[in-house]
Design an enzyme around this catalytic site. Structure first.
Site, PDB file in Angstrom:
ATOM      1  CD  GLU A 167      -3.093  -0.977   2.457  1.00  0.00           C
ATOM      2  OE1 GLU A 167      -2.814  -0.064   3.237  1.00  0.00           O
ATOM      3  OE2 GLU A 167      -3.726  -1.891   2.506  1.00  0.00           O
ATOM      4  CG  HIS A 186      -6.264   0.425   4.962  1.00  0.00           C
ATOM      5  ND1 HIS A 186      -4.660  -0.037   5.032  1.00  0.00           N
ATOM      6  CD2 HIS A 186      -6.770   0.178   6.238  1.00  0.00           C
ATOM      7  CE1 HIS A 186      -4.594  -0.750   6.192  1.00  0.00           C
ATOM      8  NE2 HIS A 186      -5.819  -0.404   7.039  1.00  0.00           N
TER       9      HIS A 186
END
Length: 527
Positions: A262, A280
């Protein structure tokens, strides 16, 4: 006494700063600092409150010479080097429950979106199509939901799923049968879960054991048409294998809020069929962000001001209510650990901490940590309750905790025993008036003494005149004796003498003391 100083280095609800101030801390709010800027100022602070942006690396921790606690407003601490912080004696806290409901609700929302293919239907409808025939969803009612992880968030998902009339099964090595019954779910092994579940949601941390827990083999052997939701941690699923299974139809759909890498700006799953994702967002609600900010401020302030430890990842919990009661016991434990550490010689491979009477009813972990902190000072001058267990583990020290229901000669007692090449060596202490630590036994000899400041430990033959000789010798060097503490095995046998001194005896005095008639052992101690 000056107030503890706290730095908030990430954007956080402004009420967090207010809580720190109300609870007796000074606080500075400086979000967006570069690593070099943080490194330049962190030495001034006792506490560091962060979210996910600040990276607490070894370089930062080396510069944090006064830091006592790091508080993460949220669950994940991937941005904190926890082992290194532990070695530095810094408590690392998170807020595991502040965003539990938010994350659980996101998992349910993702499951529903997956069942009805809402994102794709939304996109194509807004593009001017009316693709009603292309979207045939499935109901969740009467379907089986498999939870991988049935802790705090998993149990909330189970409750919500039961409200949707789903049957819930769970794989969790730490889930007891009683807890499963209480939650109304069925406990199964992982292979059984994957063979029976229509939907799977993951709620487990990322560890060596859970990394790629949904591997290619498990995905390929799962129930055909299974749908998978992950709002927990990236890395729990083999993403390449998941894409292949989506393309083959083995997996009917997947919804991910987290990814192995990420920000996930380029991921092979993005062009897979029946795949939806979010960036997220599990904890991204107004309520959750306020909750975790307030919670981390409360926890850190309790630790810095009152000694309470809540949701620490590298130290046993100690509530603010427990702290005052435990504080004298921890002082006693640290002194006993220090005493046995200074006196025991040779290879020390095992240490046991026994509690009996009133001490047996208390939270034992902080007491053990205090014993180890005192004991490990022979190895490190920066040891404390946080890093002592890690130092002990590094040196292969076997630590055991023993709790006795019995009550002996004292209302409360702590005994510390180490195994040496010469056999076990044990010291014991109690509290006088519930507050004042006292040594009551040393290596099997009863003795009453306060352990404080500079002291002289002497083992000698119990013969007339010895006390006069050592008193005269110390007086000749201008050293004043504060207290005399005596004990012996039997008349005329081995005796122990503990003297508190107004100053530390130097090498010349120690050499002279060793030569006194009747002396077997002499050792300078410092507490």
């Amino acid at each position: 006494m000056s107030k503890p100083k706290v730095l908030i280095s990430d954007k956080m609800d402004p009420n967090a700063a207010r809580i720190f101030e109300e609870r007796g801390c000074e606080v500075d709010v400086k979000p967006g600092m570069t690593p070099d800027e943080l490194k330049g100022v962190i030495g001034d602070y006792h506490g560091l409150a962060i979210r996910s942006s600040t990276k607490v690396t070894p370089d930062i921790l080396d510069a944090a010479t006064n830091l006592k606690v790091i508080g993460r407003a949220g669950i994940g601490v991937d941005n904190v080097d926890v082992p290194y912080a532990s070695g530095k004696g810094v408590v690392v806290m998170n807020t595991p429950f502040g965003n539990s409901i938010t994350t659980a609700e996101h998992a349910i929302a993702m499951m529903m979106a997956l069942a009805r293919q809402i994102p794709d239907a939304n996109t194509r409808t807004k593009a001017g199509e009316w693709p009603k025939k292309d979207f045939m969803g499935v109901e969740v009612t009467a379907k089986t939901l498999g939870l991988i992880g049935a802790g705090n968030i998993g149990s909330i998902v189970a409750s919500r799923a039961q409200g949707l009339r789903m049957k819930v099964i769970a794989y969790d090595p730490f889930l007891t049968e009683d807890r499963a019954i209480e939650l109304g779910i069925e406990k199964v092994d992982l292979d059984t879960l994957l063979s029976r579940a229509d939907f799977v949601t993951l709620h487990t941390p990322l560890t060596d054991e859970t990394r790629n827990i949904l591997s290619r083999e498990r995905l390929e052997n799962a129930k055909p048409g299974i749908r998978i939701v992950n709002c927990a941690r990236g890395g729990l699923i083999d993403e390449v294998a998941l894409k292949d299974c989506l393309e083959s139809g083995q997996v009917a759909g997947a919804a991910l809020d987290v990814f192995a890498e990420e920000p996930a700006t380029d991921n092979p799953l993005f062009d897979a069929p029946n795949f939806i994702c979010t960036p997220h967002l599990g904890a991204s609600t107004t309520e959750a962000q306020v909750n975790v900010a307030l919670q981390v401020a409360e926890q850190m302030a309790d630790y810095l001001v009152n000694g309470g430890v809540t949701n620490a990842l590298n130290m046993p919990s100690l509530s603010a209510e427990e702290a005052p009661k435990l504080r004298p016991y921890m002082a006693l434990a640290e002194k006993l650990g220090s005493l046995v550490g200074q006196l025991a010689h040779g290879s020390l491979t095992k240490i046991s901490i026994e509690r009996e009477g009133a001490a047996a009813e208390l939270n034992g972990k902080p007491i053990t940590g205090a014993v180890l902190a005192g004991f490990m000072r022979r190895y490190s001058d920066t040891v404390n309750m946080v890093n002592a267990p890690y130092l002990a583990k590094e040196r292969g020290l076997d630590v055991s905790e023993i709790r006795h229901d019995r009550e002996g000669a004292f209302n409360t007692l702590i005994r510390v025993t180490v195994e040496t090449s010469s056999g076990p060596r044990s010291v014991a202490g109690t509290l006088f008036g519930t507050q004042s630590p006292r040594l009551v036994e040393i290596f099997g000899i009863g003795i009453e003494a306060e352990l404080d400041g500079d002291m002289l430990y002497v083992v000698n033959d119990d013969k007339p005149g010895f006390i006069g000789r050592i008193g005269t010798m110390l007086g000749g060097h201008g050293i004043n004796i504060g207290t005399f503490n005596l004990g012996r095995r039997d008349a005329g046998g081995e005796a122990v003498l503990l003297l508190s001194l107004d100053e530390h005896p130097g090498a010349e005095i120690m050499t002279e003391a060793e030569k006194l008639e009747g002396v077997k052992t002499v050792k300078a101690l410092r507490f």
